[in-house]
Structure formats: structure tokens, C-alpha cells
Design a protein around this motif. Structure first.
Motif, PDB file in Angstrom:
ATOM      1  N   ASP A  52      64.704  10.730 -58.158  1.00  0.00           N
ATOM      2  CA  ASP A  52      64.921  11.354 -59.458  1.00  0.00           C
ATOM      3  C   ASP A  52      65.746  12.636 -59.392  1.00  0.00           C
ATOM      4  N   GLU A  53      65.725  13.324 -58.278  1.00  0.00           N
ATOM      5  CA  GLU A  53      66.427  14.600 -58.167  1.00  0.00           C
ATOM      6  C   GLU A  53      67.737  14.494 -57.388  1.00  0.00           C
TER       7      GLU A  53
ATOM      8  N   ASN B 299      72.848  13.031 -65.734  1.00  0.00           N
ATOM      9  CA  ASN B 299      71.544  12.617 -65.291  1.00  0.00           C
ATOM     10  C   ASN B 299      71.635  11.153 -64.886  1.00  0.00           C
TER      11      ASN B 299
END
Length: 263
Positions: A26-27, A19
Motif C-alpha cells: 500500500d505504501e 495513488n
């Protein structure tokens, strides 16, 4: 350091970069492989880089979907990490997986590419990881033997205590944090002989240890947010990577100005 014109990254979520999002996206994940490509490109202008990794993929899926594409592209450098998703599933057979993995490495090495393999982390240092430690250790022994037999570099993650710090990991307890990915890129660069600024072994700042109640609350949050959905996907035969395409399917020129934000 030999010239690297094309670099391909193969694997699952570890290599896709979860992540470690790009700033403001964010993706769209960066991850250690993108960071490594940035380091390589500094010394190899014109580097072409593709990342075929897709989250949730098992060894067989990586071998069937990503390896043939990599063989066709005939890169100079390949990083391959696979098996983590298999190990966390009941009934995983590390001996059988190693046979499949070895054939994939044979095919990649047959292109003349330099191939870098990864052992798994020692899960004893990770919360909720002790139950798979025996299988992971067996699989790691196979990976080291494959690397020796096929003439591959190895990033041996098992003994690295720097990654036992909780700040190296995202709150899902499965993927590296942005700082973990940064350090991983530095580590891999060192293994393949790419000069970099920074040291993955840099000591972590002092950490304030959470009290018992805070840790239990974190456990509850983790179970609700990550464990329960994971169990649900397993029960229905779904994967987090279903329907997903690789984020960088084609070896393209890497733009350092765009890819490497200052921080």
C-alpha cells in the motif's frame, strides 16, 4: 525509436505515482512513470531507470534537489513535471516560476537528453479546481514556449477530456487513480514513440451518476480526510514530502517480471 539506455523521472507526487500502489504494498507506489519505464524496457532491454520525484515538492525544490542529480547522470530520457503544488498555493506567480523552470530545462537539455515536459490538466473539469484555472493556463503557455525554445517533447494534458472522468482520479481529487496512471503511461509512450498495447483514449464504461445526497456526503468525506490535513500542513509550513527520499534514487536495471504484475 532511438535507443534509451537510462530514463530519469523528475517531479512531485504526480510522477512519484500516488495513488497507484503495487499489489500488496500500500505504501509503495507504481504510477505512470514506472509503467512507462516498463513499456520502454520491453523495447530496450537493459534499461536503467530512476525516479527522483517526491510528493509535495515545489518547482524550486525540484530544480534544486533533483535537476543537479539528473545532470550528473546524463540520461538519454528525462520526464519533468513540476508546478502543480505551486499553483494550488495562494500567491503563486506563474511568470516567475517559468523563469526557474526554463533554466532547469536548459541544464537538462545541455546533457544531450531528450526531455519531455507536461502541461497541467484543465482544472475546469475537476471538482473544486476552477479557482486556479487562470494561473494554470498562464503557466501552461509558458511551458509550451519553453518546450518550443529548448526542443522538448510536450505531453499536453490541458485538452484531454478522457481524464475528466472521475474514475481517472483517486478520491482525494488531486492524484490519478491506478487506471488514470495506466492511461497516462500509454499517453506518454505515444508522445515519445514507444510502441505499446492499449489506447489511453479507450472509452470509459457507462457510469452511474451519484445522486445529490451521495455527492454531498463525498464532499464531506473529502474535506475531512484530505482538505483539512492539507490546510493544517500549510498553516504549519509542513509538506507531505518532508523527510522523504526518492523511491528510486539510482538508475537501476528494471526487471519486467517483478515490476509489471499481470492485470
Amino acid at each position: 525509436m532511438e535507443q534509451i539506455r537510462t530514463y530519469l523521472a523528475l517531479g512531485d507526487s504526480f510522477t512519484e505515482g500516488l495513488n497507484d500502489p503495487y499489489p500488496g504494498e500500500d505504501e509503495v507506489f507504481r504510477g505512470w512513470a514506472d509503467r512507462l519505464a516498463e513499456h520502454i524496457a520491453v523495447r530496450n532491454p537493459g534499461l536503467r531507470y530512476a525516479n527522483l520525484a517526491v510528493r509535495g515538492k515545489l518547482v524550486r525544490q525540484i530544480v534544486d534537489d533533483q535537476v543537479p542529480r539528473a545532470v550528473d547522470l546524463a540520461p538519454d530520457l528525462v520526464t519533468l513535471c513540476a508546478g502543480g503544488n505551486d499553483m494550488i498555493r495562494p500567491g503563486a506567480d506563474p511568470d516567475a516560476l517559468a523563469v526557474v523552470f526554463d533554466d532547469a530545462v536548459r541544464r537538462l537539455r545541455g546533457t544531450g537528453a531528450r526531455v519531455v515536459l507536461f502541461t497541467g490538466f484543465d482544472t475546469r473539469g475537476l471538482r473544486s479546481g476552477s479557482r486556479i484555472r487562470g494561473k494554470a493556463a498562464t503557466y501552461n503557455m509558458h511551458l509550451r514556449a519553453i518546450a518550443d525554445h529548448r526542443g522538448c517533447d510536450v505531453v499536453d494534458l490541458w485538452p484531454l477530456r478522457a481524464f475528466n472522468d472521475p474514475r481517472a482520479w483517486h478520491e482525494d481529487r488531486l492524484h490519478l487513480s491506478p487506471e488514470g496512471h495506466r492511461r497516462m503511461a500509454l499517453l506518454v509512450a505515444g508522445v515519445i514513440g514507444v510502441p505499446v498495447e492499449g489506447d489511453w483514449r479507450e472509452p470509459w464504461p457507462p457510469l452511474d451518476r451519484a445522486d445529490w445526497l451521495t455527492m454531498r456526503r463525498e464532499d464531506v468525506h473529502w474535506a475531512r480526510t484530505y482538505l483539512v490535513p492539507w490546510i493544517g500542513r500549510r498553516a504549519t509550513g509542513r509538506s507531505s514530502g518532508d523527510g522523504r527520499a526518492p523511491k528510486r534514487p539510482t538508475p537501476d536495471l528494471l526487471s519486467i517480471d517483478r515490476e509489471c504484475p499481470r492485470h
